[in-house]
Motif scaffolding. Structure first.
Motif, short mmCIF file in Angstrom:
data_model
loop_
_atom_site.label_atom_id
_atom_site.label_comp_id
_atom_site.label_asym_id
_atom_site.label_seq_id
_atom_site.Cartn_x
_atom_site.Cartn_y
_atom_site.Cartn_z
N ASP A 227 0.74 -1.25 -0.05
CA ASP A 227 0.01 -0.06 0.01
C ASP A 227 0.97 1.27 -0.02
O ASP A 227 0.34 2.34 -0.36
CB ASP A 227 -0.98 0.16 1.11
N TYR A 228 1.99 1.28 0.39
CA TYR A 228 2.84 2.26 0.54
C TYR A 228 4.22 1.86 0.94
O TYR A 228 4.65 0.78 1.40
CB TYR A 228 2.64 3.23 2.00
N ILE A 229 5.39 2.80 0.53
CA ILE A 229 6.84 2.48 0.82
C ILE A 229 7.16 3.87 1.32
O ILE A 229 6.84 5.12 0.89
CB ILE A 229 7.41 2.05 -0.44
N VAL A 230 8.35 3.65 2.05
CA VAL A 230 9.18 4.85 2.42
C VAL A 230 10.34 4.20 2.08
O VAL A 230 11.13 3.39 3.00
CB VAL A 230 8.88 5.21 4.00
N ASN A 231 11.33 4.85 1.19
CA ASN A 231 12.79 4.47 1.16
C ASN A 231 13.64 5.50 1.19
O ASN A 231 13.32 6.57 0.87
CB ASN A 231 12.70 3.85 -0.44
N VAL A 232 14.79 5.16 1.31
CA VAL A 232 15.99 6.28 1.56
C VAL A 232 17.08 5.91 0.76
O VAL A 232 17.27 4.48 0.31
CB VAL A 232 16.09 6.47 2.98
N VAL A 233 17.83 6.78 0.66
CA VAL A 233 19.13 6.80 -0.27
C VAL A 233 20.38 7.40 1.05
O VAL A 233 20.05 8.39 1.63
CB VAL A 233 19.39 7.77 -1.52
N LEU A 234 21.44 6.62 1.10
CA LEU A 234 22.40 6.77 2.20
C LEU A 234 23.83 7.35 1.50
O LEU A 234 23.84 6.84 0.50
CB LEU A 234 22.55 5.55 2.92
N ASP A 235 24.20 8.28 2.10
CA ASP A 235 25.74 8.42 1.45
C ASP A 235 26.70 7.48 2.36
O ASP A 235 26.31 6.54 2.89
CB ASP A 235 26.06 9.85 1.92
N GLU A 236 27.80 7.63 2.12
CA GLU A 236 29.11 6.79 2.16
C GLU A 236 29.07 6.54 4.04
O GLU A 236 29.61 5.52 4.42
CB GLU A 236 30.24 7.19 1.78
N HIS A 237 28.57 7.71 4.68
CA HIS A 237 28.39 7.52 5.98
C HIS A 237 27.34 6.76 6.73
O HIS A 237 27.00 6.97 7.81
CB HIS A 237 28.82 8.87 6.64
N LYS A 238 26.53 6.38 5.85
CA LYS A 238 25.20 5.74 6.02
C LYS A 238 24.14 6.68 6.50
O LYS A 238 23.24 6.21 7.47
CB LYS A 238 25.45 4.45 6.97
N GLU A 239 24.32 8.10 6.21
CA GLU A 239 23.29 8.75 6.78
C GLU A 239 22.09 9.21 5.68
O GLU A 239 22.72 9.00 4.29
CB GLU A 239 24.00 10.19 7.02
N ILE A 240 21.34 9.35 5.81
CA ILE A 240 19.97 9.60 5.00
C ILE A 240 20.35 10.99 4.26
O ILE A 240 20.23 12.18 5.00
CB ILE A 240 18.71 9.63 5.64
N VAL A 241 20.29 10.81 2.89
CA VAL A 241 20.52 12.14 2.23
C VAL A 241 19.36 12.54 1.15
O VAL A 241 19.23 13.51 0.53
CB VAL A 241 21.68 12.04 1.44
N PHE A 242 18.22 11.31 1.19
CA PHE A 242 17.37 11.45 0.16
C PHE A 242 16.33 10.56 0.69
O PHE A 242 16.42 9.47 1.25
CB PHE A 242 17.48 11.31 -1.12
N ALA A 243 14.83 10.79 0.76
CA ALA A 243 13.83 9.86 1.07
C ALA A 243 12.67 10.13 0.15
O ALA A 243 12.55 11.08 -0.42
CB ALA A 243 13.31 10.25 2.44
N VAL A 244 11.90 9.06 -0.25
CA VAL A 244 10.96 9.08 -1.09
C VAL A 244 9.69 8.25 -0.41
O VAL A 244 9.97 7.00 0.33
CB VAL A 244 11.13 8.58 -2.33
N ASP A 260 21.28 7.09 -9.15
CA ASP A 260 21.90 7.16 -10.12
C ASP A 260 22.62 8.53 -10.28
O ASP A 260 23.74 8.70 -10.70
CB ASP A 260 21.08 7.06 -11.37
N GLY A 261 22.05 9.81 -9.96
CA GLY A 261 22.71 10.81 -9.94
C GLY A 261 23.73 11.10 -9.06
O GLY A 261 24.73 11.90 -9.40
N MET A 262 23.78 10.32 -7.98
CA MET A 262 24.82 10.41 -7.19
C MET A 262 25.89 9.20 -7.31
O MET A 262 27.14 9.55 -7.49
CB MET A 262 24.25 10.17 -5.66
N TYR A 263 25.52 8.36 -7.76
CA TYR A 263 26.59 7.18 -7.80
C TYR A 263 26.84 6.64 -9.05
O TYR A 263 27.88 5.79 -9.37
CB TYR A 263 26.13 6.17 -6.59
#
Length: 420
Positions: A227-244, A260-263
């Motif tokens: 029904d819903y997702i909450v996904n995140v993208v992490l930086d190299e320090h495992k910190e959230i830098v983007f969420a959707v 893709d834009g990051m890595y």
């Protein structure tokens, strides 16, 4: 040119001379607008493909929130307070929400591990459980024959919300999205059926649309329903830098585009020699983890080329089954054939390495015993300088060379004609 890459707690260096063309691949600089919980809150207020979560759930419904287990870097403890606030605001009761840790084929958690993963607030407010592959509900079978057997607490919920972090996955394309359901809360038989397709050339990092494993995963999830997702993208320090947040497919794809834009790193053409490292400790403590860098390097090396894999591997292979599959095989082709017959965690790492060995040589700079390294079809070295010298003898002074200092994070893409 002097090149330095991480190796254990130190580094390895090499001087590259002659007429060689050298490209060094690093993550792209991107604009980070929000981090951590702020990024998650923003995503929940601005969902993709669906209205805000308060318009999706109803008071009194049983809600299963599916998240990653301890083997993944997903910071569930950061996401859950934001999600719980949104659910409570929509009228959900604490007793109607269950946080389910998606074990896949992994072991159960201890109580302390559950508490740490969930975060103190979620652990104290709602029920937290591991998925149970012995208590599942059959919801159908995919077109490729994968049984959709889902752990009961998820299958019988009125609403399913899936959490996850998005990163490159070497045969599912990307993590996140529907992977929380398949293989997350599925049975060993289902995982075997799905993952056995990893030998398909389309089952590779960064590929979604014609990837048979990803297609099978998303078909299984559709039969279950997310029904819903909450996904995140992490930086190299495992910190959230983007969420959707939002629709399982549309929101996931937006997260993949950000990743893709990051890595995703563009390269002119494949190289004769690829020098790749995980970046040093703790990521290169064993071959099980170092393989992630090797797999990405496989996208950058030409057929007949050489990958120089730099990883201390001071803890050895990191998996008894992985070691067993590598050492029992007479050649790499044996491993690829075996994974088609029997998918096993650990064995899948051996198969991934074997697929690369079918078209490229691997020189391994590590602390592992030389005879053992030869027995797993790689050429052993204790320093990068010697490994490069031997590779250069094969390809000459004008060899094309790609260096990947953080190989586990960066995915090389060959530029198409006309691309900038």
């Amino acid at each position: 040119m002097r090149v330095e890459v991480g190796y254990g707690t130190g580094s390895q260096t090499v001087d590259i001379s002659g007429k060689s063309t050298v490209e060094i691949l690093r993550a792209n600089e991107v604009n980070i607008e929000r981090r951590g919980a702020e990024a998650v809150d923003f995503a929940l207020r601005n969902p993709v493909g669906l209205p805000e979560i308060g318009k999706v759930i109803r008071p009194g419904e049983k809600i299963a929130v599916v998240t990653s287990d301890i083997s993944r870097p997903m910071p569930t403890w950061v996401v859950m307070p934001c999600l719980l606030d949104a659910l409570y605001e929509a009228g959900a009761a604490k007793e109607d929400i269950t946080l389910v840790f998606a074990l896949g084929s992994h072991r159960n958690h201890t109580e302390e591990e559950m508490r740490r993963l969930a975060g103190e607030r979620a652990y104290s407010e709602i029920k937290c459980v591991d998925s149970d592959p012995t208590d599942c509900v059959r919801l159908g079978v995919t077109e490729r024959g994968t049984p959709v057997d889902i752990t009961r607490v998820v299958a019988e919920a009125d609403r399913r919300i899936c959490l996850g972090n998005i990163e490159y996955h070497y045969f599912a394309g990307y993590s996140g999205g529907a992977k929380a359901i398949m293989p997350g809360v599925s049975t060993p038989a289902a995982i075997q059926a799905n993952h056995s397709m990893m030998v398909n050339d389309k089952a590779c990092a960064g590929n979604l649309e014609d990837n048979p494993i990803r297609q099978d995963i998303e078909e299984a999830a559709a039969l279950c329903g997310i029904d819903y997702i909450v996904n995140v993208v992490l930086d190299e320090h495992k910190e959230i830098v983007f969420a959707v947040a939002g629709d399982v497919t549309e929101a996931h794809r937006e997260g993949c585009r950000f990743l893709d834009g990051m890595y995703e790193v563009s390269v002119e053409e494949k190289a004769d020699i690829v020098i790749v490292s995980q970046g040093g400790a703790p990521k290169d403590a064993n071959m099980y983890q170092t393989q992630k860098a090797l797999d990405n390097a496989g996208h950058a090396v030409r057929p007949g080329g050489t990958i120089i894999l730099v990883g201390a591997c001071n803890e050895g292979m990191g998996s008894a089954l992985f070691e067993e599959w590598m050492t029992e095989a007479k050649n790499p082709e044996d491993i690829v054939e075996r994974i088609e017959r029997e998918f096993r965690l650990g064995g899948h790492k051996a198969a991934a390495i074997a697929k690369i060995l079918e078209y490229a040589d691997i020189k391994l700079v590590s602390m592992m015993d030389e005879d053992f390294v030869r027995n797993i079809f790689m050429e052993p070295y204790d320093n990068l300088d010697d490994a490069y010298r031997d590779a250069a003898l094969k390809y000459g002074d004008d060899a094309r060379i790609i260096v990947m200092p953080y190989g586990g994070a960066t995915l090389p893409r060959i530029r198409a004609a006309g691309d900038k």
